[in-house]
Design a protein around this motif. Sequence first.
Motif, PDB file in Angstrom:
ATOM      1  N   HIS A  49       0.821  -1.212   0.000  1.00  0.00           N
ATOM      2  CA  HIS A  49       0.000   0.000   0.000  1.00  0.00           C
ATOM      3  C   HIS A  49       0.855   1.262   0.000  1.00  0.00           C
ATOM      4  N   TYR A  50       2.054   1.209   0.625  1.00  0.00           N
ATOM      5  CA  TYR A  50       2.952   2.359   0.693  1.00  0.00           C
ATOM      6  C   TYR A  50       4.199   2.228  -0.184  1.00  0.00           C
ATOM      7  N   PHE A  51       4.647   0.994  -0.413  1.00  0.00           N
ATOM      8  CA  PHE A  51       5.934   0.811  -1.092  1.00  0.00           C
ATOM      9  C   PHE A  51       5.876  -0.181  -2.257  1.00  0.00           C
ATOM     10  N   GLY A  52       4.678  -0.508  -2.729  1.00  0.00           N
ATOM     11  CA  GLY A  52       4.539  -1.543  -3.744  1.00  0.00           C
ATOM     12  C   GLY A  52       5.273  -1.264  -5.038  1.00  0.00           C
ATOM     13  N   THR A  53       5.409   0.005  -5.438  1.00  0.00           N
ATOM     14  CA  THR A  53       6.111   0.329  -6.684  1.00  0.00           C
ATOM     15  C   THR A  53       7.462   0.996  -6.442  1.00  0.00           C
ATOM     16  N   TYR A  54       7.934   1.030  -5.197  1.00  0.00           N
ATOM     17  CA  TYR A  54       9.233   1.621  -4.875  1.00  0.00           C
ATOM     18  C   TYR A  54      10.343   0.967  -5.695  1.00  0.00           C
ATOM     19  N   PRO A  55      11.271   1.742  -6.263  1.00  0.00           N
ATOM     20  CA  PRO A  55      11.459   3.183  -6.147  1.00  0.00           C
ATOM     21  C   PRO A  55      10.933   3.965  -7.358  1.00  0.00           C
ATOM     22  N   ASN A  56       9.895   3.448  -8.018  1.00  0.00           N
ATOM     23  CA  ASN A  56       9.374   4.093  -9.227  1.00  0.00           C
ATOM     24  C   ASN A  56       8.047   4.788  -8.938  1.00  0.00           C
ATOM     25  N   ALA A  57       8.041   6.118  -9.062  1.00  0.00           N
ATOM     26  CA  ALA A  57       6.841   6.919  -8.874  1.00  0.00           C
ATOM     27  C   ALA A  57       6.354   7.440 -10.220  1.00  0.00           C
ATOM     28  N   LEU A  58       5.056   7.708 -10.317  1.00  0.00           N
ATOM     29  CA  LEU A  58       4.480   8.197 -11.574  1.00  0.00           C
ATOM     30  C   LEU A  58       4.929   9.627 -11.877  1.00  0.00           C
ATOM     31  N   ASN A  59       5.086  10.443 -10.836  1.00  0.00           N
ATOM     32  CA  ASN A  59       5.554  11.833 -10.960  1.00  0.00           C
ATOM     33  C   ASN A  59       4.679  12.712 -11.865  1.00  0.00           C
ATOM     34  N   PRO A  60       3.377  12.799 -11.582  1.00  0.00           N
ATOM     35  CA  PRO A  60       2.533  13.720 -12.358  1.00  0.00           C
ATOM     36  C   PRO A  60       2.968  15.168 -12.128  1.00  0.00           C
ATOM     37  N   LYS A  61       2.730  15.997 -13.101  1.00  0.00           N
ATOM     38  CA  LYS A  61       3.054  17.409 -12.993  1.00  0.00           C
ATOM     39  C   LYS A  61       2.269  18.030 -11.836  1.00  0.00           C
ATOM     40  N   GLY A  62       2.937  18.872 -11.060  1.00  0.00           N
ATOM     41  CA  GLY A  62       2.281  19.567  -9.966  1.00  0.00           C
ATOM     42  C   GLY A  62       2.310  18.837  -8.644  1.00  0.00           C
ATOM     43  N   GLU A  63       2.822  17.601  -8.595  1.00  0.00           N
ATOM     44  CA  GLU A  63       2.928  16.852  -7.352  1.00  0.00           C
ATOM     45  C   GLU A  63       4.404  16.763  -6.941  1.00  0.00           C
ATOM     46  N   PRO A  64       4.682  16.588  -5.639  1.00  0.00           N
ATOM     47  CA  PRO A  64       6.068  16.372  -5.227  1.00  0.00           C
ATOM     48  C   PRO A  64       6.677  15.223  -6.024  1.00  0.00           C
ATOM     49  N   GLN A  65       7.900  15.404  -6.426  1.00  0.00           N
ATOM     50  CA  GLN A  65       8.548  14.431  -7.295  1.00  0.00           C
ATOM     51  C   GLN A  65       9.448  13.487  -6.503  1.00  0.00           C
ATOM     52  N   PHE A  66       9.565  12.264  -7.009  1.00  0.00           N
ATOM     53  CA  PHE A  66      10.546  11.328  -6.463  1.00  0.00           C
ATOM     54  C   PHE A  66      11.262  10.661  -7.619  1.00  0.00           C
ATOM     55  N   HIS A  67      12.564  10.875  -7.682  1.00  0.00           N
ATOM     56  CA  HIS A  67      13.402  10.251  -8.693  1.00  0.00           C
ATOM     57  C   HIS A  67      14.513   9.505  -7.975  1.00  0.00           C
ATOM     58  N   ALA A  68      14.543   8.216  -8.147  1.00  0.00           N
ATOM     59  CA  ALA A  68      15.485   7.384  -7.404  1.00  0.00           C
ATOM     60  C   ALA A  68      16.921   7.690  -7.794  1.00  0.00           C
ATOM     61  N   LYS A  69      17.793   7.656  -6.804  1.00  0.00           N
ATOM     62  CA  LYS A  69      19.213   7.784  -7.046  1.00  0.00           C
ATOM     63  C   LYS A  69      19.728   6.553  -7.779  1.00  0.00           C
ATOM     64  N   PRO A  70      20.837   6.670  -8.520  1.00  0.00           N
ATOM     65  CA  PRO A  70      21.432   5.483  -9.148  1.00  0.00           C
ATOM     66  C   PRO A  70      21.731   4.412  -8.097  1.00  0.00           C
ATOM     67  N   ASN A  71      21.524   3.182  -8.472  1.00  0.00           N
ATOM     68  CA  ASN A  71      21.802   2.022  -7.623  1.00  0.00           C
ATOM     69  C   ASN A  71      20.838   1.864  -6.452  1.00  0.00           C
ATOM     70  N   THR A  72      19.695   2.586  -6.489  1.00  0.00           N
ATOM     71  CA  THR A  72      18.678   2.345  -5.468  1.00  0.00           C
ATOM     72  C   THR A  72      18.106   0.941  -5.646  1.00  0.00           C
ATOM     73  N   PRO A  73      18.105   0.122  -4.612  1.00  0.00           N
ATOM     74  CA  PRO A  73      17.616  -1.260  -4.759  1.00  0.00           C
ATOM     75  C   PRO A  73      16.105  -1.312  -4.945  1.00  0.00           C
ATOM     76  N   THR A  74      15.655  -2.357  -5.596  1.00  0.00           N
ATOM     77  CA  THR A  74      14.223  -2.604  -5.728  1.00  0.00           C
ATOM     78  C   THR A  74      13.734  -3.384  -4.513  1.00  0.00           C
ATOM     79  N   VAL A  75      12.436  -3.596  -4.451  1.00  0.00           N
ATOM     80  CA  VAL A  75      11.839  -4.323  -3.335  1.00  0.00           C
ATOM     81  C   VAL A  75      10.968  -5.451  -3.874  1.00  0.00           C
ATOM     82  N   ASN A  76      10.572  -6.320  -2.957  1.00  0.00           N
ATOM     83  CA  ASN A  76       9.581  -7.349  -3.283  1.00  0.00           C
ATOM     84  C   ASN A  76       8.218  -6.671  -3.266  1.00  0.00           C
ATOM     85  N   GLY A  77       7.905  -6.030  -4.400  1.00  0.00           N
ATOM     86  CA  GLY A  77       6.679  -5.241  -4.470  1.00  0.00           C
ATOM     87  C   GLY A  77       5.736  -5.744  -5.531  1.00  0.00           C
ATOM     88  N   LEU A  78       5.067  -4.809  -6.188  1.00  0.00           N
ATOM     89  CA  LEU A  78       4.039  -5.144  -7.168  1.00  0.00           C
ATOM     90  C   LEU A  78       4.680  -5.312  -8.545  1.00  0.00           C
TER      91      LEU A  78
END
Length: 532
Positions: A49-78
């Motif tokens: 519910h909170y981290f299922g797509t970490y570290p990939n965010a949709l980043n729509p215009k006008g919302e706070p952005q999140f862009h993962a740093k290089p080598n950010t690990p993935t998770v057992n998510g969706l």
Amino acid sequence: MRQLLSVCLVATIAVVPVMTPAAHAADAKTATPIKHLVVIFGENRSFDHYFGTYPNALNPKGEPQFHAKPNTPTVNGLSNALLINNPNLNPANGSGASNPFRFDRSQANTQDMDHDYMAEQLAFDGGVMDLFPANTGSAGPPPSAPPAVVLTNGQVMGYFDGNTVTALWNYAQRFAMSDNSYSTNFGPSTVGAINLISGQTNGVVNHAGGTGAYVGDGNGGLTLIGDPDPLGDVCSGSEQAQMGGKNIGDLLNAAGVSWGWFAGGFNLNIVNPDGSTGCNRQSTSQIVGTQGDYVPHHTPFQYYKSTANPTHARPKSVKTIGWSGDPANHNYDVEDFFAAVSAGNFPAVSFLKAIAIQDAHPGNSDPLDEQRFVVRVANFLQAQPEWANTALVVLYDDSDGWYDHQLGQIVNSSKSAADALTGPGTCGSGVTALLGITAAHAQGRCGYGPRQPLLVISPWAKHNFVDNTVTDQTSVIRFIEDNWLGGERIGDGSFDVIANSIGSMFDFHQVVSNDLLILNEDTGEPVNTGNW
């Protein structure tokens, strides 16, 4: 520095060292460099519910952005398969059958899902994880569509990404997070809160006003599976309970280690800006509206006679906060935490519960109001001289029933009228269930339950790290026991005996830098990123 004082009280059978309020928490001997552990115990969120797509965010215009740093690990998510062909498309879910879908930041205010002990087990469907809408979903606004499924029980399949839980994603990327941590048992808030401090939900020794919160333990006693209020708390409702056995507060008291539970709304003397006071203190959020500040069943030490403060008595002074012998008996208002630390009295172990609009619980809170509290605490701690020896842990009391795809290890079986994981009345055989407080195998403690977020924010945390170690709510107890108590355990059937510690999320051999991560409370975005 305040000096460490010891007083020997001579009894007929023992000499017991007692720590006085003049002692300093940093002087307590610890097994690691961590001298101050602060735990934010949030409400009702699953990992996906909170981290299922970490570290990939949709980043729509006008919302706070999140862009993962290089080598950010993935998770057992969706995974893509779970996103486009999810088992919860099962027709048995009716109109709520759905793939997971993204909640926009504008949809932060959601329904509260069903997170009962049995309902969560039914949603798991023997490990197939395909019956969430049918068993834990709640229909209707808020939020408003699209997608249309938010108006059905399929709302339970929704998730947030780094454009809404932005601060948590930034903390995860800078510090350490786990993608393999679970509720100790299935069930709602009180179950999780009791497990956080004792690992033992068996042993209801007194209760009043109803029986729906308990199940027979198979030995003539009762196991807690619901949300009664603590017995005797002046703010409690009609259904109340008291627990037997020990909790981590008892062990810390015996060792002379300072600690406290700091709950939003606990100080009944404060008058809020709207004139509300006492048990009726309330606050208003632009997102969720007006809610009462204090929630009795979120305050676990109140359930134990040895660590309760039923009248909400105030501490003698800011200098006695955290220490035994004070009228408050280790139960305080959350604002007392900030006051004590600012005055140079930083308890060794501090549990923090925000006021209700900021505690993350769907229906009375939301991720954006939660973020304001978490960031306030993290920014405050990083400004303290003790930050170099401090760890902030963020975890949750239950999943709220929100969808998560991962079945945890079932380390404790149960056979009771409330169980349903492997069939009617069963979560395995129950033959090898952990002991209860009467030293007999106690039913009603099926676990591990749903997977939940867990973060460690500290100069000593591993950097940009995803921990795969299996942990649960009692893993915090385990760390406290190992760090301050020489490995002493609560025992007597507590999950602390079998839990892994959160210690794998630290690196105590690294060179610690002075880099800070200061975030904006509203957006969750970095204000100052240091050199990381």
